[in-house]
Design a protein around this motif. Sequence first.
Motif, PDB file in Angstrom:
ATOM      1  N   GLY A 112      34.933  66.668  50.557  1.00 52.37           N
ATOM      2  CA  GLY A 112      35.215  65.303  50.088  1.00 52.37           C
ATOM      3  C   GLY A 112      35.898  64.179  50.920  1.00 52.37           C
ATOM      4  N   HIS A 113      36.682  64.719  52.001  1.00 56.98           N
ATOM      5  CA  HIS A 113      37.445  63.515  52.653  1.00 56.98           C
ATOM      6  C   HIS A 113      36.840  63.492  54.124  1.00 56.98           C
ATOM      7  CE1 HIS A 113      40.537  62.675  49.804  1.00 56.98           C
ATOM      8  NE2 HIS A 113      40.848  63.966  49.689  1.00 56.98           N
ATOM      9  N   ALA A 114      36.548  62.260  54.601  1.00 53.64           N
ATOM     10  CA  ALA A 114      36.440  61.964  55.898  1.00 53.64           C
ATOM     11  C   ALA A 114      37.785  62.172  56.644  1.00 53.64           C
ATOM     12  CB  ALA A 114      35.841  60.550  56.109  1.00 53.64           C
ATOM     13  N   LYS A 115      37.845  62.743  57.706  1.00 55.16           N
ATOM     14  CA  LYS A 115      39.045  63.016  58.601  1.00 55.16           C
ATOM     15  C   LYS A 115      39.269  61.943  59.861  1.00 55.16           C
ATOM     16  CE  LYS A 115      40.590  67.085  56.444  1.00 55.16           C
ATOM     17  NZ  LYS A 115      40.052  66.946  55.414  1.00 55.16           N
ATOM     18  N   VAL A 116      40.510  61.572  59.958  1.00 57.16           N
ATOM     19  CA  VAL A 116      40.555  60.542  61.135  1.00 57.16           C
ATOM     20  C   VAL A 116      41.271  61.273  61.998  1.00 57.16           C
ATOM     21  CG1 VAL A 116      41.709  58.310  61.821  1.00 57.16           C
ATOM     22  CG2 VAL A 116      40.539  58.560  59.706  1.00 57.16           C
ATOM     23  N   HIS A 117      41.101  61.617  63.332  1.00 57.91           N
ATOM     24  CA  HIS A 117      41.632  62.147  64.431  1.00 57.91           C
ATOM     25  C   HIS A 117      42.169  60.976  65.280  1.00 57.91           C
ATOM     26  CE1 HIS A 117      41.499  64.063  68.387  1.00 57.91           C
ATOM     27  NE2 HIS A 117      42.366  64.837  67.695  1.00 57.91           N
ATOM     28  N   MET A 118      43.587  61.236  65.505  1.00 53.52           N
ATOM     29  CA  MET A 118      44.202  60.227  66.448  1.00 53.52           C
ATOM     30  C   MET A 118      44.806  60.872  67.497  1.00 53.52           C
ATOM     31  SD  MET A 118      46.080  57.855  63.708  1.00 53.52           S
ATOM     32  CE  MET A 118      46.328  59.007  62.450  1.00 53.52           C
ATOM     33  N   VAL A 119      44.734  60.106  68.829  1.00 50.96           N
ATOM     34  CA  VAL A 119      45.518  60.668  69.728  1.00 50.96           C
ATOM     35  C   VAL A 119      46.285  59.545  70.269  1.00 50.96           C
ATOM     36  CG1 VAL A 119      45.270  61.273  72.348  1.00 50.96           C
ATOM     37  CG2 VAL A 119      43.503  62.260  70.682  1.00 50.96           C
ATOM     38  N   ALA A 120      47.547  59.632  70.184  1.00 50.94           N
ATOM     39  CA  ALA A 120      48.711  58.402  70.601  1.00 50.94           C
ATOM     40  C   ALA A 120      49.892  58.914  71.718  1.00 50.94           C
ATOM     41  CB  ALA A 120      49.322  58.132  69.191  1.00 50.94           C
ATOM     42  N   ILE A 121      50.266  58.040  72.122  1.00 48.71           N
ATOM     43  CA  ILE A 121      51.374  57.893  73.287  1.00 48.71           C
ATOM     44  C   ILE A 121      52.583  57.467  72.537  1.00 48.71           C
ATOM     45  CG2 ILE A 121      51.945  57.464  75.331  1.00 48.71           C
ATOM     46  CD1 ILE A 121      49.444  58.915  75.491  1.00 48.71           C
ATOM     47  N   ASP A 122      53.677  58.593  72.696  1.00 44.18           N
ATOM     48  CA  ASP A 122      54.952  58.077  72.094  1.00 44.18           C
ATOM     49  C   ASP A 122      55.481  56.873  72.932  1.00 44.18           C
ATOM     50  OD1 ASP A 122      57.819  57.961  72.125  1.00 44.18           O
ATOM     51  OD2 ASP A 122      57.830  59.820  71.148  1.00 44.18           O
ATOM     52  N   ILE A 123      55.957  55.877  72.334  1.00 44.66           N
ATOM     53  CA  ILE A 123      56.163  54.538  73.110  1.00 44.66           C
ATOM     54  C   ILE A 123      57.505  54.675  73.735  1.00 44.66           C
ATOM     55  CG2 ILE A 123      54.956  53.085  71.426  1.00 44.66           C
ATOM     56  CD1 ILE A 123      57.425  52.137  70.209  1.00 44.66           C
ATOM     57  N   PHE A 124      58.404  55.574  73.359  1.00 44.08           N
ATOM     58  CA  PHE A 124      59.615  55.760  74.292  1.00 44.08           C
ATOM     59  C   PHE A 124      59.604  56.859  75.201  1.00 44.08           C
ATOM     60  CE2 PHE A 124      61.227  53.902  70.233  1.00 44.08           C
ATOM     61  CZ  PHE A 124      61.614  52.801  70.887  1.00 44.08           C
ATOM     62  N   THR A 125      58.876  58.161  75.133  1.00 42.80           N
ATOM     63  CA  THR A 125      58.930  59.238  76.034  1.00 42.80           C
ATOM     64  C   THR A 125      57.589  59.479  76.879  1.00 42.80           C
ATOM     65  OG1 THR A 125      57.998  60.741  74.312  1.00 42.80           O
ATOM     66  CG2 THR A 125      60.237  60.520  74.584  1.00 42.80           C
ATOM     67  N   SER A 126      56.602  58.560  76.336  1.00 40.32           N
ATOM     68  CA  SER A 126      55.240  58.504  76.851  1.00 40.32           C
ATOM     69  C   SER A 126      54.439  59.892  76.699  1.00 40.32           C
ATOM     70  CB  SER A 126      55.131  58.373  78.330  1.00 40.32           C
ATOM     71  OG  SER A 126      55.589  56.860  78.573  1.00 40.32           O
ATOM     72  N   LYS A 127      54.982  60.605  75.874  1.00 38.19           N
ATOM     73  CA  LYS A 127      54.091  62.071  75.494  1.00 38.19           C
ATOM     74  C   LYS A 127      53.140  61.719  74.556  1.00 38.19           C
ATOM     75  CE  LYS A 127      58.163  65.044  76.062  1.00 38.19           C
ATOM     76  NZ  LYS A 127      59.247  65.848  75.247  1.00 38.19           N
ATOM     77  N   LYS A 128      52.191  62.588  74.777  1.00 37.43           N
ATOM     78  CA  LYS A 128      50.744  62.429  74.273  1.00 37.43           C
ATOM     79  C   LYS A 128      50.886  63.310  72.765  1.00 37.43           C
ATOM     80  CE  LYS A 128      45.842  63.131  75.062  1.00 37.43           C
ATOM     81  NZ  LYS A 128      44.756  63.460  76.237  1.00 37.43           N
ATOM     82  N   LEU A 129      50.632  62.530  71.707  1.00 35.88           N
ATOM     83  CA  LEU A 129      50.521  63.422  70.282  1.00 35.88           C
ATOM     84  C   LEU A 129      49.259  63.220  69.737  1.00 35.88           C
ATOM     85  CD1 LEU A 129      54.148  62.258  69.312  1.00 35.88           C
ATOM     86  CD2 LEU A 129      53.619  64.380  69.981  1.00 35.88           C
ATOM     87  N   GLU A 130      49.119  64.267  68.811  1.00 35.24           N
ATOM     88  CA  GLU A 130      47.784  64.113  68.239  1.00 35.24           C
ATOM     89  C   GLU A 130      48.059  64.213  66.905  1.00 35.24           C
ATOM     90  OE1 GLU A 130      44.267  65.910  69.615  1.00 35.24           O
ATOM     91  OE2 GLU A 130      45.312  66.599  71.368  1.00 35.24           O
ATOM     92  N   ASP A 131      47.183  63.759  65.756  1.00 33.42           N
ATOM     93  CA  ASP A 131      47.299  64.046  64.185  1.00 33.42           C
ATOM     94  C   ASP A 131      45.813  63.988  63.813  1.00 33.42           C
ATOM     95  OD1 ASP A 131      48.174  64.633  62.050  1.00 33.42           O
ATOM     96  OD2 ASP A 131      49.425  62.916  61.811  1.00 33.42           O
ATOM     97  N   ILE A 132      45.657  64.577  62.782  1.00 29.86           N
ATOM     98  CA  ILE A 132      44.397  64.609  61.976  1.00 29.86           C
ATOM     99  C   ILE A 132      44.816  64.251  60.361  1.00 29.86           C
ATOM    100  CG2 ILE A 132      42.253  65.923  61.090  1.00 29.86           C
ATOM    101  CD1 ILE A 132      42.483  67.485  63.731  1.00 29.86           C
ATOM    102  N   CYS A 133      44.241  63.086  59.811  1.00 30.15           N
ATOM    103  CA  CYS A 133      44.631  62.724  58.393  1.00 30.15           C
ATOM    104  C   CYS A 133      43.449  62.463  57.707  1.00 30.15           C
ATOM    105  CB  CYS A 133      45.736  61.631  58.864  1.00 30.15           C
ATOM    106  SG  CYS A 133      46.158  60.722  57.201  1.00 30.15           S
ATOM    107  N   PRO A 134      43.360  62.752  56.495  1.00 28.16           N
ATOM    108  CA  PRO A 134      42.279  62.453  55.497  1.00 28.16           C
ATOM    109  C   PRO A 134      42.473  60.753  55.475  1.00 28.16           C
ATOM    110  CG  PRO A 134      43.464  64.101  54.473  1.00 28.16           C
ATOM    111  CD  PRO A 134      44.377  63.746  55.763  1.00 28.16           C
TER     112      PRO A 134
END
Length: 161
Positions: free
Chosen positions: A56-78
């Motif tokens: 039932g749910h479409a998933k959104v996959h996000m790749v983002a950069i921490d604005i303070f540490t510049s580390k790459k983070l990922e998340d998947i959310c309905p």
Amino acid sequence: MSDDHHDDEHFHTGDSGAAATFPKQCSALRKNEHVMIKGRPCKIVEMSTSKTGKHGHAKVHMVAIDIFTSKKLEDICPSTHNMDVPVVKRREYLLMAIDDGYCSLMDPESCEQKDDLKLPDTELGQQIRDAYEKDEGSVLVQVVSAIGEEAILGWKVSTKE
């Protein structure tokens, strides 16, 4: 009866009441916007949406950069779920001095002083130090604040006096 029971009341003072984050539906988020991932304020650099599956749910996959540490983070959310979006503020301050790795800053509008920000230990920090020592004009630093954190993330030289 005594009125002494009022002495036991404790009131906790908060900040201005403005929230550090606000909710936004995953499907409404866009590239270059800010989002909270793993408790960190990030800027989205990549997004993709999967098709609705048999559950039932479409998933959104996000790749983002921490604005303070510049580390790459990922998340998947309905796509129908909400994510927290940090309130990110940018302000420019005039660099007055660099003392023991800390910057002495002044708000050009209110003339209030700020002495609690560390000069970044990066190439950016060295560029700011070099520009300040050259004394070719006023050095303005960009301070970004979100979720109670602040950091110097940019600079420029203003030659107007």
